[in-house]
Design an enzyme around this catalytic site. Structure first.
Site, PDB file in Angstrom:
ATOM      1  NE  ARG A   1     -45.511  23.325 -32.208  1.00  0.00           N
ATOM      2  CZ  ARG A   1     -44.633  22.662 -31.477  1.00  0.00           C
ATOM      3  NH1 ARG A   1     -43.355  22.983 -31.555  1.00  0.00           N
ATOM      4  NH2 ARG A   1     -44.992  21.701 -30.665  1.00  0.00           N
TER       5      ARG A   1
ATOM      6  CB  THR B   1     -45.739  20.047 -40.873  1.00  0.00           C
ATOM      7  OG1 THR B   1     -46.442  21.225 -40.437  1.00  0.00           O
ATOM      8  CG2 THR B   1     -46.528  19.392 -41.992  1.00  0.00           C
TER       9      THR B   1
ATOM     10  CG  ASP C   1     -50.644  23.559 -25.568  1.00  0.00           C
ATOM     11  OD1 ASP C   1     -50.947  24.772 -25.438  1.00  0.00           O
ATOM     12  OD2 ASP C   1     -50.795  22.947 -26.626  1.00  0.00           O
TER      13      ASP C   1
ATOM     14  CG  ASP D   1     -54.257  23.342 -24.512  1.00  0.00           C
ATOM     15  OD1 ASP D   1     -55.023  24.093 -25.153  1.00  0.00           O
ATOM     16  OD2 ASP D   1     -53.894  22.232 -24.923  1.00  0.00           O
TER      17      ASP D   1
END
Ligand code: PRP
Ligand code: URA
Length: 206
Positions: free
Chosen positions: A101, A105, A197, A200
């Protein structure tokens, strides 16, 4: 079309994987276990063929999976679900779609794809722990459909109504299975409450 797997065994593990105290080793184990449970459900309509097996006592009519299954992890977090699904269907083929991603944006950027030709006629199962805005999932489905795939399902761990709607609008034929449909996205387009995340947390990179 979507289905939330509300089984207590899944929900128990989901509580553990969400916990911010869960480190990357445990996070990986839980991702594998949750994936197995969700995929067990997602594979319930897979095509089977009748076979005859000789038991020590008699001949038995049995059923074995007849479909060519192609698992497609979205790099990188999707790889954290690969062991889970392969333990259910060890003979599945694996294709990869690399997407991330864009930080600004929030739209997906494709950087890699390698799919087996069986994707065209087989059952393709896209795996990615997070279906947030839905942009990455839609992009992965677009890539598979460009290769001729027609039988596609998506397995994720956590999603939210906004992401489900985006996938449904773009690809109403694709069934999505998730352990949880969370409340919403925050201003950074993270799922709330989500699990943070996923990449991560899987790989200890945060
Ligand atoms: C995460 C996640 C999905 C995507 C979901 O990947 O694993 O692929 O974001 O977001 P979306 O539904 O809004 O598109 P990320 O881009 O962080 O890359 P990574 O797997 O390499 O960490
Ligand atoms: N990607 C993640 O890893 N987590 C989110 O909540 C959204 C996108």
């Amino acid at each position: 079309m979507y289905e939330e797997i509300r089984h207590p065994c899944v929900q128990h593990k989901l509580a553990l994987i969400r916990d911010l105290e869960t480190g990357h080793k445990k996070f990986r184990e839980l991702a594998t276990e949750i994936t197995m449970f969700i995929c067990y459900e997602a594979l319930k309509n897979v095509r089977v063929k009748e076979v005859e097996v000789q038991t020590p006592v008699a001949a038995a009519k049995c059923h074995m999976i007849a479909e060519d299954i192609v698992v497609v992890p979205i790099l990188r977090a999707g790889v954290g679900m690969l062991d889970g699904i392969l333990s259910l269907v060890p003979s599945a083929r694996v294709g990869f779609v690399g997407l991330y991603r864009d930080e600004a944006t929030k739209e997906p950027v494709t950087y890699y794809q390698r799919l087996p030709p069986q994707a065209e006629n087989g059952m393709c199962i896209i795996i990615d722990p997070m279906l947030a805005t839905g942009g990455s999932t839609v992009a992965a489905i677009d890539i598979l459909k460009e290769k001729g795939a027609a039988n596609i399902v998506v397995v994720c761990i956590v999603t939210c109504p906004e992401g489900l709607q985006r996938v449904e609008d773009a690809h109403p034929d694709v069934h999505i299975y998730a352990a949880s449909i969370d409340k919403e996205l925050n201003e950074k387009k993270y799922i709330v409450p989500g699990l943070g995340d996923a990449g991560d947390r899987l790989y200890g990179t945060s």
